[in-house]
Scaffold this motif. Structure first.
Motif, PDB file in Angstrom:
ATOM      1  N   ARG A 113       0.855  -1.186   0.000  1.00 35.93           N
ATOM      2  CA  ARG A 113       0.000   0.000   0.000  1.00 35.93           C
ATOM      3  C   ARG A 113       0.890   1.233   0.000  1.00 35.93           C
ATOM      4  N   PRO A 127       1.737   5.067   0.916  1.00 31.61           N
ATOM      5  CA  PRO A 127       1.339   5.780   2.143  1.00 31.61           C
ATOM      6  C   PRO A 127       0.104   6.658   1.958  1.00 31.61           C
ATOM      7  N   HIS A 128      -0.063   7.217   0.738  1.00 28.03           N
ATOM      8  CA  HIS A 128      -1.178   8.146   0.556  1.00 28.03           C
ATOM      9  C   HIS A 128      -2.448   7.438   0.103  1.00 28.03           C
ATOM     10  N   GLU A 129      -2.382   6.117  -0.054  1.00 28.19           N
ATOM     11  CA  GLU A 129      -3.544   5.415  -0.572  1.00 28.19           C
ATOM     12  C   GLU A 129      -4.597   5.206   0.517  1.00 28.19           C
ATOM     13  N   GLY A 130      -5.800   5.571   0.221  1.00 27.28           N
ATOM     14  CA  GLY A 130      -6.900   5.304   1.132  1.00 27.28           C
ATOM     15  C   GLY A 130      -7.302   3.842   1.024  1.00 27.28           C
ATOM     16  N   PRO A 131      -8.086   3.362   1.974  1.00 29.82           N
ATOM     17  CA  PRO A 131      -8.432   1.936   1.996  1.00 29.82           C
ATOM     18  C   PRO A 131      -9.172   1.485   0.737  1.00 29.82           C
ATOM     19  N   ASP A 176      -9.114   2.887  -2.336  1.00 31.85           N
ATOM     20  CA  ASP A 176      -8.216   2.887  -3.481  1.00 31.85           C
ATOM     21  C   ASP A 176      -7.306   1.680  -3.444  1.00 31.85           C
ATOM     22  N   PHE A 177      -6.799   1.394  -2.261  1.00 32.59           N
ATOM     23  CA  PHE A 177      -5.894   0.263  -2.138  1.00 32.59           C
ATOM     24  C   PHE A 177      -6.613  -1.045  -2.475  1.00 32.59           C
TER      25      PHE A 177
END
Lengths: 304, 649
Positions: free
Chosen positions: B591, B593-597, B599-600
Motif C-alpha cells: 500500500r 502511504p497516501h492510498e486510502g483503503p 483505493d488500495f
C-alpha cells in the motif's frame, strides 16, 4: 450503494459531454453550501453547466456579464423613483436569484466585485440602509478568463478564499467533441429539462451533508494536510483554518454524492486540489501550482 | 445595566447548597432561612427569565448580613459566627457571578464550605457525606466547564477523578506529620453531655437507667472477659454527709500499683462527658502516660474531656493479697447523728469473734435472705435515708445498696468506700468490641481487709433473683447474654434494626480507632513497623522525601496507564488492518502511504482478482469501524478480526 444523485449528473451530461467529474464537483459545491469559481476560456460550456444545473434542481437562474463599467447597483438593484406612486421603490438587481452566474468577474472594478462577494458571504444585500435577504439556496458560479489579462482586475487572495471550489472545465476529449459536433448546439435541449428535485430538497440535502460522519482518523488526516502546507517548504503560506473547514465541508458533500453517510480518505483526496488550488502558492514563484503538481505534493501526506 | 443570572446559575446554586447542608443543624435558623430564601429567589429569577435586582440592593443585603452576624455574635467571634458569615456571603455570591472566574470561585467556595464542616464533626456519617458532596461538586465543576457533557457522564468522570485521588490521600494521611490537638484550637461542637455525676445520692443514678447513649467502647487485645467481671471503675466516693456521697476534694496520686495477676490489654474510646474521670477495669496494672492514676486507683485526665478520647490501658483481672495503698481515716468517717437504726444494726454485727469478713457476709446474707427488692422506681427516702431504706422501703437501685452497705461497714468499724462506674457491656458481634452504655452505670462497694487490701463487694448482686423486677435484669447486673436475648425478642424488624445499629456502631468504632484516632503516636508506631523511626527532623525529611517519591511514582504510573489506555483504544482496528497490509505485502502488493483503503482495495483486487471478495470484505469492515463511527460495535470488530485472521493470500 448507488450514487443517489447520479441521475442529475447524467441529465446534465446530456448537454455537456464527457464532463461528469466537473458536474459532480459543481453539485458537491452546491450541496456543501459554497460558491464555485470556474477558471476557463469562453465557449467551454460554463453557462450551459450553470443553466442545466439550476434547471435540474428547480432553481431560479440569472446571469451577469461583468464589464469594467458595471456598477454595484447593476448587481444588487437600486431604489427608483416611481412617478405614479411618488415614492422610491426598490428594484431588485439580478443578484436576487438562486443560481447566479457571474461571468468574467475579474473584468469588473474591485468595488463591483466586492459588492457580489459580500453578498455571497452574508447571503443578504444591504442597500440604502435596508437589508434584504437573498433567496435560499443562493449559489454563485463565477468565471474567470485566465488568458486575457488586459483590462482585468485580479481577485485578491482574500476574495478567492470565499469560493469553496475552483474548477476548470477544459476542452472535451475527442469522443465527447465528436458527440458534441454531431448533436449541434445543445442549448435548445435545456428548455425542455424538467426539474428533477425542488429547491426545498436542495436545502434538505444541504442539511444532510452536515450529518455526514467524519471520523477522528479523518480529522487527523485533514490536520496532517494542514500541517503539511504550513511546514513544507513548497508553499508560500499554509492553509488557513477556514480552508480546513472547507476541506471537511466539501469532503462531506462528496461522500454524500457517493452515497455514503461517512467520509473516507479518498473523498478528501478527490476534492483537495479543487479546494486548495486557489488558496496555495509556490514558495519560490508565488504562482499557483498546476493540478497535477498539487496532486503529487499531497501524496507526501500519508493516510493515518 | 440590566443583567440576567449567569447561565450556569443552577449547578452553582446546587453546589452551594451541597456546601451548606452539613451546617444546617449548627447555624441559627435565620441564616438557614436567609440562604434558602435568596437562593430560591435567584432560581426563580432564572426560571422566569427576569433581570437581576440592581447592584445597590445587593450591596444593602451585604451590609445587612454583616450587621446581623456581628449583632448575633455578641462580640464573641468564634467558629460558629465564621461559618455563619461564610454561608451568608455564599448566599449572595450568585448575584455577582459574571464570568468563568466567578464560577470557579463559587465552586471552590462550595468545596471550602464542605470541608469547614470538619470543624464540628469528624464522624463517619459526616465523612460519608463529605465524600458524596465532593463527588457532586466535582461533577458540577465538570458540568460548568463542559456544558455539553451529560449529567451522568460528568458524574462518572467525577467519581473516577475522586477515586484516583484516594491513593494520594492515603499516602498523605499515613505519612504527613500529625498535628496534635484540634485544628486551630477549634473545639468540637458542645452538645448536652450525660453521664455519671460527681455526687451519689439515692436516686441520682436512676435517671441514667433509660439512657441508651454510649458511654464508651472498648476493644480487647485478647478474649473479652465475661460481662460480670467487667467492673469499669470511674470514681471513688469517700465522704458521706448523712444523705449522700461526695468525691474526695483533694485526691492524692497513687505511688504504687495494686498487686494482681492475669492482665488484659484494652483500648477505650470514651465519649466526651465534660469531666476529668476516665474508666478502667478493676484494677490498674500500669502507670498511664499523660493521665493521672489516683491513690484510689481511678484514672483522671489532665483536663476535662470534651472530645472523643482514645486511650489504651492494662488491668489485672485478679486481685491478689496485699495492698500498698492503706486506708486512711476518711474511710471510716460517718456523721455523728442520723440513721440510728442502721448504727445499731452495725453495732450488733460487731462481736467478739467478728472479723471484717464475717461482717460483710452478715450484711450480704441479710440482703439475700430478707425481703430486699431491686427496683428502678424505688420510693423516696426520708430524713434518715439509710434507716428508711434498710428497715422500711427495702427496695432500691444499686446506689441504695452500695450506700447502705458502706454505711453499715463504716458503722461497724470496717473501712469501706463506694466505687461508681459501669458494669458489663454489650459485645458488638460485628466489631468484636464492647459497647458500654449509660444505662449500665453501676455503683458498688470496697472494704478494707487486713493483709488483703481493698476488696470489691457488690451488694446489689446479693439480692435474690426472684426479687429483681422483670425486665430490669440487665440493669446494674450487666448480663450481656441476657441483654441480647431481651432485645432480640422484639420480632424480625426489631432484630434487623438492632443488627443494623450494631453494624453501624462497629463501622464508627473502626473509623474512630483507625482514622480519627490516628495520632502522632499511632503514626510513629505504624511507621516503626516498616523500620522507619521518627525521632529527628532528619527522619521526618527522609520520610517526606519518601512520600514525595511514592506520589511521584503513582502519578507517573497514572500517566503511563493513561497513555497505554489511549493506545489500546485505537489499537484493535488499526492493528488488524496493519496485519492485513502485512499479509498483502508478503504477496508483493504494497500500500502506498497516501492510498486510502478503498483505493488500495481497488488496486490490490486488480492485481489479484482471486482475492477480490476477501479484500473487499476486510476493507468494508475496516471502513465501517474506522471511518463510519462504528468503532464501538463489538460484533463488527470481532468479525473484522476474524476475517483478517482467516485471510490467507
Amino acid at each position: 450503494m448507488d450514487r443517489p444523485f447520479e441521475d442529475i449528473v447524467d441529465r446534465v451530461s446530456q448537454v455537456i459531454y464527457g464532463k461528469k467529474k466537473q458536474i459532480r464537483l459543481a453539485l458537491t459545491c452546491l450541496f456543501a453550501g459554497g460558491h464555485l469559481l470556474i477558471e476557463d476560456r469562453p465557449g467551454i460550456g460554463k453557462t450551459t453547466l450553470a443553466k442545466a444545473l439550476s434547471r435540474c434542481l428547480g432553481l431560479e437562474f440569472t446571469r451577469i456579464q461583468y464589464t469594467s463599467d458595471l456598477l454595484p447597483a447593476d448587481v444588487l438593484g437600486a431604489a427608483v423613483f416611481e412617478q405614479h406612486s411618488s415614492s422610491f421603490v426598490f428594484h431588485p438587481g439580478p443578484i436576487f436569484t438562486q443560481v447566479l452566474l457571474a461571468d468574467e468577474i475579474n473584468r469588473a472594478t474591485p468595488k463591483t466585485q466586492s459588492a457580489l462577494l459580500e453578498a455571497m458571504e452574508e447571503k443578504q444585500v444591504t442597500t440604502e440602509g435596508q437589508t434584504r435577504p437573498l433567496p435560499k439556496p443562493f449559489f454563485v458560479i463565477a468565471t474567470l478568463n485566465p488568458i486575457e489579462q488586459a483590462g482585468t482586475y485580479a481577485l485578491p487572495e482574500s476574495q478567492l478564499d470565499r469560493f469553496l471550489l475552483r474548477i476548470s472545465i477544459g476542452y472535451p476529449d475527442r469522443e465527447a467533441e465528436n458527440m458534441l459536433l454531431r448533436a449541434g448546439d445543445t442549448k435548445d435541449n435545456l428548455s425542455v429539462f424538467p426539474p428533477m428535485i425542488s429547491s426545498e430538497e436542495v436545502t434538505r440535502i444541504r442539511e444532510n451533508v452536515k450529518q455526514v460522519h467524519m471520523s477522528d482518523a479523518l480529522l487527523e488526516y485533514v490536520q496532517d494536510i494542514l500541517d503539511f502546507t504550513r511546514t513544507s517548504p513548497h508553499f508560500h503560506t499554509g492553509l488557513s483554518p477556514r480552508a480546513g473547514l472547507a476541506i471537511l465541508r466539501t469532503a462531506r458533500a462528496w461522500a454524500l454524492l457517493d452515497g455514503r453517510a461517512h467520509g473516507l480518505p479518498e473523498d478528501i483526496q478527490a476534492i483537495l486540489p479543487y479546494v486548495v488550488g486557489h488558496r496555495l502558492h509556490a514558495a519560490d514563484s508565488f504562482r499557483e501550482y498546476t493540478f497535477d503538481k498539487l496532486l503529487g505534493l499531497f501524496r507526501e501526506v500519508p493516510v493515518p | 445595566m440590566k443583567t440576567r443570572p449567569d447561565r450556569h446559575i443552577r449547578p452553582l446554586v446546587a453546589a452551594l447548597l451541597m456546601g451548606m447542608a452539613p451546617h444546617i443543624m449548627d447555624l441559627p435558623l435565620w441564616i438557614n432561612l436567609w440562604c434558602l430564601g435568596i437562593w430560591s429567589g435567584i432560581l426563580l429569577i432564572d426560571v422566569k427569565k427576569w433581570f437581576l435586582p440592581p447592584r445597590w440592593l445587593w450591596l444593602i443585603l451585604v451590609v445587612i448580613a454583616f450587621t446581623a452576624i456581628i449583632a448575633s455574635a455578641r462580640g464573641r467571634f468564634d467558629s460558629d459566627s465564621g461559618i455563619g458569615l461564610l454561608c451568608l456571603m455564599a448566599s449572595l455570591k450568585p448575584f455577582e457571578i459574571k464570568g468563568h472566574r466567578d464560577r470557579m470561585i463559587t465552586l471552590f467556595l462550595a468545596y471550602f464550605m464542605v470541608i469547614a464542616s470538619l470543624f464540628f464533626s469528624s464522624s463517619l456519617g459526616m465523612t460519608v457525606y463529605l465524600f458524596v458532596a465532593v463527588l457532586v461538586i466535582t461533577g458540577l465543576l465538570i458540568r460548568v466547564n463542559h456544558p455539553d457533557m451529560g449529567l451522568s457522564p460528568g458524574l462518572r468522570l467525577s467519581i473516577i477523578i475522586v477515586a484516583q485521588a484516594i491513593p494520594l490521600a492515603l499516602i498523605l494521611f499515613t505519612v504527613f506529620p500529625r498535628i496534635q490537638g484540634s485544628l486551630w484550637g477549634v473545639q468540637q461542637k458542645k452538645t448536652v453531655l450525660t453521664g455519671l455525676s460527681s455526687t451519689l445520692y439515692p436516686g441520682s443514678m436512676t435517671n441514667l437507667v433509660a439512657n441508651k447513649a454510649v458511654a464508651f467502647r472498648v476493644s480487647f487485645d485478647s478474649k473479652i472477659p465475661g460481662s460480670s467481671e467487667l467492673y469499669w471503675r470511674g470514681m471513688v466516693f469517700q465522704m458521706f454527709d448523712g444523705k449522700g456521697w461526695r468525691l474526695d476534694p483533694d485526691p492524692a496520686l497513687a505511688s504504687q500499683l495494686p498487686p494482681g495477676e492475669s492482665p488484659v490489654r484494652y483500648e477505650v474510646i470514651l465519649e466526651p462527658h465534660n469531666e476529668r474521670w476516665m474508666f478502667v477495669l478493676d484494677l490498674p496494672a500500669t502507670f498511664p502516660v499523660g493521665y493521672d492514676l489516683m491513690a484510689d486507683y481511678t484514672l483522671m485526665a489532665k483536663e476535662k474531656i470534651i472530645a472523643k478520647k482514645r486511650y489504651g490501658f492494662v488491668s489485672n483481672m485478679v486481685h491478689t493479697a496485699g495492698d500498698p495503698e492503706h486506708w486512711d481515716n476518711r474511710s471510716v468517717l460517718l456523721p455523728l447523728k442520723g440513721n440510728p437504726l442502721a448504727q445499731a444494726l452495725a453495732r450488733s454485727l460487731q462481736g467478739e469473734k467478728a472479723t471484717p469478713q464475717t461482717i460483710v457476709d452478715g450484711v450480704l446474707s441479710m440482703i439475700h435472705n430478707q425481703e430486699f427488692y431491686y427496683s428502678l422506681d424505688p420510693p423516696l427516702l426520708g430524713k434518715d435515708p439509710v434507716d428508711d431504706f434498710l428497715f422500711n422501703t427495702r427496695s432500691g437501685y444499686c446506689e441504695h445498696y452500695a450506700s447502705a452497705f458502706v454505711f453499715l461497714m463504716r458503722a461497724a468499724g470496717v473501712p469501706a468506700r463506694i466505687v461508681s462506674g459501669y458494669l458489663g457491656g454489650e459485645v458488638n458481634p460485628y466489631g468484636n468490641y464492647v459497647i458500654v452504655r449509660q444505662s449500665q452505670a453501676h455503683a458498688w462497694a470496697e472494704v478494707w481487709m487486713e493483709n488483703r487490701g481493698w476488696i470489691r463487694v457488690d451488694p446489689t448482686a446479693a439480692i435474690a433473683r426472684e426479687r429483681v423486677e422483670t425486665g430490669t435484669l440487665q440493669l446494674g447486673l450487666g448480663n450481656m447474654d441476657q441483654n441480647l436475648v431481651d432485645e432480640g425478642d422484639g420480632g424480625f424488624f426489631k432484630g434487623l434494626g438492632k443488627n443494623v445499629q450494631l453494624g453501624w456502631d462497629a463501622l464508627n468504632f473502626l473509623w474512630y480507632s483507625k482514622v480519627v484516632g490516628y495520632t502522632a503516636q499511632s503514626q510513629k508506631r505504624f511507621l516503626e513497623r516498616f523500620g522507619l523511626s521518627l525521632s529527628t527532623l532528619g527522619d521526618w525529611i527522609k520520610i517526606m522525601g519518601l512520600a514525595t517519591l511514592l506520589m511521584g511514582c503513582l502519578t507517573a504510573l497514572f500517566y503511563l496507564g493513561l497513555s497505554l489506555k489511549h493506545r489500546h483504544k485505537i489499537d484493535p482496528v488499526v492493528k488488524n488492518y496493519l496485519i492485513f497490509l502485512k499479509k498483502m505485502g508478503k504477496i508483493g502488493i504494497q500500500r502506498l502511504p497516501h492510498e486510502g483503503p478503498q483505493d488500495f482495495a481497488e488496486t490490490a483486487s486488480c492485481k489479484r482478482k482471486d482475492l477480490r471478495p476477501d479484500i473487499s470484505g476486510i476493507t468494508r469492515l475496516y471502513i465501517l469501524l474506522r471511518y463510519a463511527g462504528k468503532n464501538m460495535d463489538k460484533n463488527l470488530l470481532r468479525d473484522f478480526k476474524d476475517l483478517v485472521k482467516r485471510f490467507r493470500p
